[in-house]
Design a protein around this motif. Structure first.
Motif, PDB file in Angstrom:
ATOM      1  N   ASP A 107      26.525 -50.150  -4.723  1.00  0.00           N
ATOM      2  CA  ASP A 107      27.974 -50.117  -4.971  1.00  0.00           C
ATOM      3  C   ASP A 107      28.702 -51.095  -4.048  1.00  0.00           C
ATOM      4  O   ASP A 107      29.617 -51.787  -4.470  1.00  0.00           O
ATOM      5  CB  ASP A 107      28.530 -48.710  -4.750  1.00  0.00           C
ATOM      6  CG  ASP A 107      28.599 -47.931  -6.058  1.00  0.00           C
ATOM      7  OD1 ASP A 107      28.173 -48.490  -7.093  1.00  0.00           O
ATOM      8  OD2 ASP A 107      29.078 -46.788  -6.039  1.00  0.00           O
ATOM      9  N   ARG A 108      28.295 -51.105  -2.790  1.00  0.00           N
ATOM     10  CA  ARG A 108      28.925 -52.049  -1.867  1.00  0.00           C
ATOM     11  C   ARG A 108      28.734 -53.481  -2.384  1.00  0.00           C
ATOM     12  O   ARG A 108      29.683 -54.246  -2.472  1.00  0.00           O
ATOM     13  CB  ARG A 108      28.307 -51.889  -0.481  1.00  0.00           C
ATOM     14  CG  ARG A 108      28.359 -53.134   0.360  1.00  0.00           C
ATOM     15  CD  ARG A 108      28.995 -52.913   1.717  1.00  0.00           C
ATOM     16  NE  ARG A 108      30.419 -52.697   1.654  1.00  0.00           N
ATOM     17  CZ  ARG A 108      31.119 -51.950   2.485  1.00  0.00           C
ATOM     18  NH1 ARG A 108      30.543 -51.321   3.444  1.00  0.00           N
ATOM     19  NH2 ARG A 108      32.405 -51.822   2.351  1.00  0.00           N
ATOM     20  N   PHE A 109      27.493 -53.841  -2.716  1.00  0.00           N
ATOM     21  CA  PHE A 109      27.219 -55.198  -3.193  1.00  0.00           C
ATOM     22  C   PHE A 109      28.007 -55.502  -4.462  1.00  0.00           C
ATOM     23  O   PHE A 109      28.533 -56.599  -4.643  1.00  0.00           O
ATOM     24  CB  PHE A 109      25.719 -55.382  -3.459  1.00  0.00           C
ATOM     25  CG  PHE A 109      24.866 -55.364  -2.216  1.00  0.00           C
ATOM     26  CD1 PHE A 109      25.289 -56.004  -1.057  1.00  0.00           C
ATOM     27  CD2 PHE A 109      23.634 -54.718  -2.206  1.00  0.00           C
ATOM     28  CE1 PHE A 109      24.504 -55.990   0.096  1.00  0.00           C
ATOM     29  CE2 PHE A 109      22.844 -54.697  -1.065  1.00  0.00           C
ATOM     30  CZ  PHE A 109      23.282 -55.330   0.079  1.00  0.00           C
ATOM     31  N   ARG A 110      28.077 -54.512  -5.344  1.00  0.00           N
ATOM     32  CA  ARG A 110      28.773 -54.763  -6.615  1.00  0.00           C
ATOM     33  C   ARG A 110      30.269 -54.932  -6.407  1.00  0.00           C
ATOM     34  O   ARG A 110      30.958 -55.467  -7.270  1.00  0.00           O
ATOM     35  CB  ARG A 110      28.491 -53.623  -7.597  1.00  0.00           C
ATOM     36  CG  ARG A 110      27.064 -53.684  -8.149  1.00  0.00           C
ATOM     37  CD  ARG A 110      26.798 -52.533  -9.101  1.00  0.00           C
ATOM     38  NE  ARG A 110      27.671 -52.597 -10.247  1.00  0.00           N
ATOM     39  CZ  ARG A 110      28.268 -51.549 -10.806  1.00  0.00           C
ATOM     40  NH1 ARG A 110      28.073 -50.354 -10.321  1.00  0.00           N
ATOM     41  NH2 ARG A 110      29.059 -51.703 -11.832  1.00  0.00           N
ATOM     42  N   SER A 111      30.786 -54.452  -5.277  1.00  0.00           N
ATOM     43  CA  SER A 111      32.224 -54.623  -5.027  1.00  0.00           C
ATOM     44  C   SER A 111      32.510 -55.958  -4.331  1.00  0.00           C
ATOM     45  O   SER A 111      33.661 -56.286  -4.070  1.00  0.00           O
ATOM     46  CB  SER A 111      32.758 -53.458  -4.189  1.00  0.00           C
ATOM     47  OG  SER A 111      32.404 -53.630  -2.822  1.00  0.00           O
ATOM     48  N   LEU A 112      31.476 -56.717  -4.015  1.00  0.00           N
ATOM     49  CA  LEU A 112      31.661 -58.001  -3.327  1.00  0.00           C
ATOM     50  C   LEU A 112      31.651 -59.150  -4.340  1.00  0.00           C
ATOM     51  O   LEU A 112      31.035 -59.046  -5.394  1.00  0.00           O
ATOM     52  CB  LEU A 112      30.529 -58.225  -2.312  1.00  0.00           C
ATOM     53  CG  LEU A 112      30.413 -57.195  -1.180  1.00  0.00           C
ATOM     54  CD1 LEU A 112      29.201 -57.493  -0.320  1.00  0.00           C
ATOM     55  CD2 LEU A 112      31.675 -57.174  -0.352  1.00  0.00           C
ATOM     56  N   PRO A 113      32.322 -60.250  -3.985  1.00  0.00           N
ATOM     57  CA  PRO A 113      32.368 -61.390  -4.914  1.00  0.00           C
ATOM     58  C   PRO A 113      31.063 -62.184  -4.891  1.00  0.00           C
ATOM     59  O   PRO A 113      31.046 -63.360  -4.575  1.00  0.00           O
ATOM     60  CB  PRO A 113      33.549 -62.217  -4.386  1.00  0.00           C
ATOM     61  CG  PRO A 113      33.631 -61.892  -2.937  1.00  0.00           C
ATOM     62  CD  PRO A 113      33.142 -60.485  -2.786  1.00  0.00           C
ATOM     63  N   MET A 114      29.989 -61.518  -5.244  1.00  0.00           N
ATOM     64  CA  MET A 114      28.661 -62.136  -5.186  1.00  0.00           C
ATOM     65  C   MET A 114      28.256 -62.700  -6.538  1.00  0.00           C
ATOM     66  O   MET A 114      28.801 -62.330  -7.561  1.00  0.00           O
ATOM     67  CB  MET A 114      27.606 -61.075  -4.835  1.00  0.00           C
ATOM     68  CG  MET A 114      27.662 -60.526  -3.456  1.00  0.00           C
ATOM     69  SD  MET A 114      26.406 -59.232  -3.277  1.00  0.00           S
ATOM     70  CE  MET A 114      24.901 -60.170  -3.523  1.00  0.00           C
ATOM     71  N   ALA A 115      27.214 -63.537  -6.512  1.00  0.00           N
ATOM     72  CA  ALA A 115      26.620 -64.014  -7.758  1.00  0.00           C
ATOM     73  C   ALA A 115      25.993 -62.823  -8.485  1.00  0.00           C
ATOM     74  O   ALA A 115      25.480 -61.900  -7.848  1.00  0.00           O
ATOM     75  CB  ALA A 115      25.572 -65.069  -7.468  1.00  0.00           C
ATOM     76  N   ARG A 163      24.847 -54.879 -13.591  1.00  0.00           N
ATOM     77  CA  ARG A 163      26.266 -55.159 -13.774  1.00  0.00           C
ATOM     78  C   ARG A 163      26.961 -54.095 -14.617  1.00  0.00           C
ATOM     79  O   ARG A 163      28.185 -54.081 -14.716  1.00  0.00           O
ATOM     80  CB  ARG A 163      26.446 -56.526 -14.445  1.00  0.00           C
ATOM     81  CG  ARG A 163      26.584 -57.650 -13.442  1.00  0.00           C
ATOM     82  CD  ARG A 163      27.909 -57.538 -12.707  1.00  0.00           C
ATOM     83  NE  ARG A 163      27.934 -58.332 -11.502  1.00  0.00           N
ATOM     84  CZ  ARG A 163      28.367 -57.885 -10.324  1.00  0.00           C
ATOM     85  NH1 ARG A 163      28.784 -56.655 -10.177  1.00  0.00           N
ATOM     86  NH2 ARG A 163      28.388 -58.677  -9.287  1.00  0.00           N
ATOM     87  N   THR A 176      28.852 -51.210 -16.082  1.00  0.00           N
ATOM     88  CA  THR A 176      29.916 -50.456 -15.425  1.00  0.00           C
ATOM     89  C   THR A 176      30.250 -49.189 -16.194  1.00  0.00           C
ATOM     90  O   THR A 176      31.366 -48.734 -16.205  1.00  0.00           O
ATOM     91  CB  THR A 176      31.177 -51.317 -15.306  1.00  0.00           C
ATOM     92  OG1 THR A 176      31.450 -51.869 -16.590  1.00  0.00           O
ATOM     93  CG2 THR A 176      30.998 -52.418 -14.310  1.00  0.00           C
ATOM     94  N   SER A 177      29.232 -48.634 -16.866  1.00  0.00           N
ATOM     95  CA  SER A 177      29.546 -47.471 -17.698  1.00  0.00           C
ATOM     96  C   SER A 177      29.392 -46.164 -16.926  1.00  0.00           C
ATOM     97  O   SER A 177      29.953 -45.156 -17.324  1.00  0.00           O
ATOM     98  CB  SER A 177      28.659 -47.461 -18.937  1.00  0.00           C
ATOM     99  OG  SER A 177      27.307 -47.486 -18.553  1.00  0.00           O
ATOM    100  N   ALA A 178      28.634 -46.154 -15.849  1.00  0.00           N
ATOM    101  CA  ALA A 178      28.509 -44.906 -15.089  1.00  0.00           C
ATOM    102  C   ALA A 178      28.350 -45.181 -13.605  1.00  0.00           C
ATOM    103  O   ALA A 178      28.262 -46.311 -13.201  1.00  0.00           O
ATOM    104  CB  ALA A 178      27.326 -44.092 -15.576  1.00  0.00           C
TER     105      ALA A 178
END
Ligand SMILES: Nc1ncnc2c1ncn2[C@@H]1O[C@H](COP(=O)(O)OP(=O)(O)O)[C@@H](O)[C@H]1O
Ligand SMILES: [Mg+2]
Lengths: 339, 285
Positions: free
Chosen positions: B111-119, B281, B283-285
């Motif tokens: 979750d942390r990584f997915r909230s960052l502007p990463m590739a 990626r 984002t459904s759950a």
């Protein structure tokens, strides 16, 4: 003009559960919104929708003026997220954790390094900076997690129950950091189960329950909405409770609540200190000995109970605060009754 | 003013593009390699199983399994066997990558990584690169053990390296299967067992431990087309461990094992990378 965080009609369902059932939010730039609600209210789901982790079934949202659904990656550049559970890599040191997050925010390695050192210092982690995070206490992990969220000083921050599970000292130090952050102009959406916390940190409060915002306003507005002040009396002898109740009924503007086990009677009133003096004189005249008496302004707990019919928090942030005390009012436990 | 806010709002580089993908993947890969070095038990235990296989198979079965073209001889079987054990070992990386990613999910790091502007794919790519490093280390140790028990190659150095290259590629491909499993389960333990249950039939219904010719006809067909067999056959050939008179099965992958190995591995990467990145990626759950 919409605020730094703006949401309209957010709906998110998981199977049969409507985790968000039409939530509207607006957080003006530089202010703090407290999303207050019990476990399962939908707070985390709201945060996840606003931080691009979850796509709502319907509704729209902007953060820092950017459409969350259309441009998630631009939103990610402008936000910091400290989730409900500290998300740190236990096998990396505190410093390595921060540097990694900085680099993933696309900072240069050197800048990330300098910023990490600065935050470790500020968050009281300098001594532990080169130890694996696995050796950190709960409070230290929480601070490291928050530092990671702040690494690029994002203009908009989200914190999901930042102090849940912390002891009072750690809670206080986190509050200090949060207040400093807000003083620096950051817009913050904070979720909490602690009424005291929302009262202390938030400019505006949204009370959520079952995926809906059931009340909103400043702490004062919400208190006013619940009703004004009330008189609380603790009588010395159980036998005097019935008489005391008659006396209070004479002054009250509503129903008197009686708590047998603590010998406490409460009645809503208007008239302030002058009225309080009259109540004391009358009780005295009737020969009722009192242990304690006072004029109480309603707490957010009262707000919650009057709005939802149930208590908001399971355990108070600090035992013995007014908030925690209030929470037991409508749900006395056997243990409590025995003392 | 204090450090919380006094740094000018750090200007976040625009990023984007291949450069960012590579940078982000390397940051994550580095993180996972550092973790690996701090939990050496995992690497060590990962080595014990294949080493036991090398020793057990060579000495226990060595005298009883007949290799076409070489007859029954412990030393002939040992040479035949190694490519199979190497290949099985590299595919076990599936469990490591799956468990690692499931653990990251469990701990909230995803979750942390997915909230960052990463590739987009960097978290998973970084993980698979780190697993590749670990697989390479494991192979080196295993090759040394194999040499100690008497394994020898009979081709030039370039071919031997190419054989190891194909093995590494297979291992890399399988870590993408692990990534998808890791994202699909709730606990690291589930990812480990979910990664291993199907590996045993996959690696045993193949030419890894016994020649496919020794199997019943329908199993022989499966074994010959098993993606795993192609890499075993290819590296066995490149190591020069195929007995002189060994009859090559009629199936295309066995006739062209190097191509078959490359195609299978590329296909696995393509399919599972696509699915895993989409899942990451999601984002459904
Ligand atoms: N990923 C999910 N799958 C299924 N149900 C979920 C999921 N996330 C949240 N829920 C449900 O949605 C409701 C709201 O949860 P949540 O937003 O976590 O509440 P809070 O953070 O206020 O405690 C709860 O009933 C919870 O069980
Ligand atoms: Mg929550």
């Amino acid at each position: 003009m919409p605020g730094a965080i703006h949401a309209e009609g957010l709906v998110k369902t998981f199977g049969d559960v409507r985790a968000l059932d039409g939530v509207d939010l607006d957080v003006p730039e530089g202010t703090v919104l407290g999303l207050l609600g019990p476990n399962g209210a939908g707070k985390t789901t709201a945060v996840r929708c606003l931080t691009t982790l979850l796509t709502p079934d319907s509704g729209k949202a902007t953060v820092a003026g950017i459409d969350v659904l259309k441009h998630p990656n631009e939103v990610r550049r402008s936000i910091g997220l400290s989730g409900q559970f500290a998300a740190v890599d236990e096998y990396l040191t505190g410093r390595e954790n921060l540097q990694m997050v900085g680099q993933l925010y696309q900072m240069r390695a050197k800048a990330a390094k300098a910023r990490a050192a600065e935050l470790l210092e500020r968050f009281g982690l300098a001594d532990a900076a080169d130890r694996p995070a696995k050796t950190y206490s709960g409070g230290m992990r929480r601070r490291l997690d928050l530092a990671a969220a702040l690494i690029v000083s994002p203009p908009v921050m989200f914190m999901d129950e930042p102090t849940t599970g912390l002891d009072p000292r750690n809670r206080q130090s986190l509050w200090d950091v949060i207040q400093e952050l807000v003083a620096g102009g950051t817009t913050l959406l904070l979720t909490t189960q602690y009424l005291e916390e929302a009262d202390k940190l938030a400019h505006d409060i949204c009370v959520v329950d079952h995926g809906r915002v059931i009340a909103r306003g400043t702490s004062d507005q919400l208190k006013a909405q619940t009703g004004g002040e009330r008189v609380e009396v603790v009588v010395h002898e159980r036998d005097h409770m019935a008489t005391a109740r008659q006396v209070l009924a004479g002054f009250g503007k509503g129903e008197t609540t009686v708590e047998e086990h603590t010998r406490k009677l409460t009645v809503p009133v208007t008239g302030g200190a002058k009225l309080l003096a009259e109540v004391i004189r009358e009780l005295d005249a009737r020969g009722i000995e009192i242990d304690d008496i006072g004029l109480r302004r309603p707490t957010l707990d009262d707000v919650f109970i009057s709005l939802t019919g149930h208590v908001a928090e399971e355990t108070g942030p600090t035992a013995g605060t007014e908030g925690a005390d209030e929470a037991t009012t409508s749900a006395p436990s056997a243990k409590e009754a025995g003392k | 003013m204090s450090a919380v806010t006094d740094t000018v709002r750090v200007s976040v580089a625009k990023g984007g593009g291949v450069g960012q993908s590579i940078r982000d993947s390397l940051v994550i890969a580095r993180r996972n390699v550092v973790r690996m070095l701090r939990i050496p038990e995992v690497v060590v235990f990962g080595l014990i199983q294949p080493i036991m296989f090398v020793v057990l198979f060579s000495y226990v079965f060595g005298g009883s399994i007949s290799i076409p073209g070489a007859g029954i001889s412990a030393s002939g079987y040992r040479e035949f066997l190694m490519a199979g054990i190497f290949a099985q070992t590299v595919t076990f990386a599936v469990a490591g990558s799956g468990a690692g990613i499931a653990d990251d999910m469990h701990k909230g790091l995803i979750d942390r990584f997915r909230s960052l502007p990463m590739a987009r794919g960097a978290v998973l790519t970084g993980r698979t690169i780190a697993d590749l490093v670990q697989t390479a280390l494991t192979l080196v140790v295993l090759a040394v053990v194999a040499v100690i028990v008497g394994w020898r190659t009979h081709e030039n150095f370039g071919k031997v390296l190419a054989g190891f290259g194909l093995l590494l590629l297979l291992g890399y491909a399988f870590t993408w299967i692990g990534a998808l499993i890791g994202l699909s389960v709730r606990t690291p333990e589930a990812a480990t067992s979910g990664g291993l249950v199907w590996l045993f039939p996959l690696t045993f219904i193949s030419n890894a431990f016994v020649p496919s010719q020794n199997m019943p006809a329908f199993l022989e067909t499966i074994a010959n087309w098993n993606p795993f067999s192609a890499t075993v056959q290819a590296s066995r050939q490149l190591f020069g461990n195929m007995p002189a008179g060994y009859p090559v099965p009629d199936a295309w992958p066995m006739q062209h094992p190097v191509w078959a190995s490359l195609i299978w591995s590329a296909l696995i990467v393509l399919v599972f990378r696509t699915l895993a990145v989409r899942k990451y990626r999601s984002t459904s759950a």
